[in-house]
Every structure is written in C-alpha cells, then in structure tokens.
Design a protein around this motif. Structure first.
Motif, PDB file in Angstrom:
ATOM      1  N   GLY A  21       0.643  -1.248  -0.115  1.00  0.00           N
ATOM      2  CA  GLY A  21      -0.125   0.005   0.081  1.00  0.00           C
ATOM      3  C   GLY A  21       0.941   1.139   0.076  1.00  0.00           C
ATOM      4  O   GLY A  21       1.980   1.253   0.618  1.00  0.00           O
TER       5      GLY A  21
ATOM      6  N   THR B 269      -3.654   6.326  -1.086  1.00  0.00           N
ATOM      7  CA  THR B 269      -5.015   5.866  -1.415  1.00  0.00           C
ATOM      8  C   THR B 269      -4.889   4.848  -2.923  1.00  0.00           C
ATOM      9  O   THR B 269      -5.771   4.683  -3.647  1.00  0.00           O
ATOM     10  CB  THR B 269      -5.934   6.723  -1.600  1.00  0.00           C
TER      11      THR B 269
ATOM     12  N   LYS C 150      -4.018   1.789  -3.776  1.00  0.00           N
ATOM     13  CA  LYS C 150      -5.069   0.493  -4.022  1.00  0.00           C
ATOM     14  C   LYS C 150      -6.589   1.013  -3.975  1.00  0.00           C
ATOM     15  O   LYS C 150      -7.122   0.407  -5.027  1.00  0.00           O
ATOM     16  CB  LYS C 150      -4.967  -0.452  -2.780  1.00  0.00           C
TER      17      LYS C 150
ATOM     18  N   GLU D  58      -7.294  -1.681   1.151  1.00  0.00           N
ATOM     19  CA  GLU D  58      -7.039  -0.473   2.106  1.00  0.00           C
ATOM     20  C   GLU D  58      -8.400  -0.209   2.687  1.00  0.00           C
ATOM     21  O   GLU D  58      -8.247   0.120   3.978  1.00  0.00           O
ATOM     22  CB  GLU D  58      -6.330   0.782   1.016  1.00  0.00           C
TER      23      GLU D  58
ATOM     24  N   THR E  15      -2.556  -3.608   5.089  1.00  0.00           N
ATOM     25  CA  THR E  15      -1.678  -2.710   4.568  1.00  0.00           C
ATOM     26  C   THR E  15      -0.803  -1.919   5.497  1.00  0.00           C
ATOM     27  O   THR E  15      -0.860  -2.068   6.448  1.00  0.00           O
ATOM     28  CB  THR E  15      -2.369  -1.444   3.598  1.00  0.00           C
TER      29      THR E  15
END
Length: 206
Positions: free
Chosen positions: A73, A76, A78, A157, A193
C-alpha cells in the motif's frame, strides 16, 4: 535513498500541479520517476494528475505501477486503482473516479450528503461506506455503515480502514473485547496494508 534531484523534480511537479499546469506537472513527475524509478511517490502523483485530467487509462497504468512498487500500500493507490478499474468495467458511471476523488475537499457536512447519495446509487461501493462511517456522529449508524462496507468486497486499504473504524465504534459502545479482537485479527491478516498496520498499532480501545 532518493536523490536530491529526484526530490526537487517531484516538489516542482507538485507546485506546477497546484498552479494548474498539469502538462508541466506530468513532465516533472516523469523526470522524478526517471531519476528514482523505485520511488512510488512520483508515479502516485502522476496517476492522480491523469485522474483529474480525465485520462483514466493512463491513471490506471501509473496506479498499477505504484501498487507494484509498494505492494503493501501507498496512500490511496489501492483504492484509487480499484475504483478506476470498476469504472472502466462499466460498474460505475463515466467520470465517477474523478468525481469521487474530488469529494475529499468538500466540507464535512457536504461530504456526508454526497457519500449518502453514492451509497444509495451504488450500495456495493465500499469506499463511500468507509468515508461515510468516519463522518457519522451516531455510533450505531456508523457501525452499520462499516458493516455494510465490509460486506461489499472492499479493496485491501478500504477493508483495513473499515475494520479499524468498526473496532473503535465497538469500544465506544462498551464492547472493547470485540474491538480488540478485530485489531488483533487485522494485524495478522495478509490483507493488512502498511498504513493500516501502523494505525492499528496506535489504536487504543478501552
């Protein structure tokens, strides 16, 4: 270690983007990526630039690279990648990914209204349930939003953030043991993550 030249190019690119010069921003983000090809930050910002410009295919390409460079991850990436792919598959309306990204800068009261509208139009869209859950003031309503989001096949996420939110609500409702177990299970989950792991370790439930 990222070179000063790469960092400078990245900062200049962000400044150009903030000034509305997306073409210059793209050029400089590309330069930063060339100077530091393993650094996910320039591709991440490049992907977002393409997203705001409505170039969905290019945005997907660069978010996919970020996901490859940072498999656990990166901000943002993902979630954005999942949203873009869903839009390109026709599961979401054209332009939705950009519109949803822009909602973040709206006032909280306006965001609540917008996220409610999204969940009504797309009840299986987990990121909207996640955002809504964090903004709601009623614990029972917040818990219901988190549960609904978790039932809609969220990206990793979003999944982790929904679990964290649910754990915190359970703590406030006097169900601390359940909340703590959720945190323990999350930390052991391969879907967790890096950012969610860091937050989970700092989360206090009593």
């Amino acid at each position: 270690m990222v070179s000063p030249a790469a960092e400078n190019a990245h900062q200049d690119a962000r400044a150009a983007g903030s000034a509305g010069d997306s073409a210059r921003a793209v050029e400089l983000f590309m330069r930063a990526h060339e100077l530091a090809p393993e650094w996910p930050y320039p591709p991440y910002d490049l992907a977002f630039t393409y997203l705001l410009d409505g170039q969905l295919e290019r945005a997907e390409t660069w978010y996919a690279l970020v996901d490859k460079l940072a498999p656990r991850g990166f901000f943002t990436a993902k979630t954005s990648l999942d949203i873009i792919r869903r839009e390109r598959r026709g599961e979401l309306t054209p332009g939705f990914a950009k519109q949803f990204a822009l909602m973040e800068w709206q006032p909280d009261d306006r965001r609540v209204v917008m996220y409610r509208q999204v969940t009504q139009q797309f009840p299986n869209f987990a990121p909207a349930w996640k955002e809504l859950a964090f903004l709601l003031e009623d614990d029972q309503e917040e818990l219901a939003a988190a549960d609904h989001g978790l039932a809609t096949n969220p990206d990793d996420e979003t999944y982790g953030m929904l679990i964290l939110n649910k754990a915190l609500v359970l703590g406030r409702l006097g169900r601390a043991p359940e909340g703590l177990q959720l945190i323990r299970d999350l930390l052991a989950d391969p879907r967790c993550t890096q950012a969610v792991e860091a937050m989970a370790k700092l989360t206090e439930i009593r």
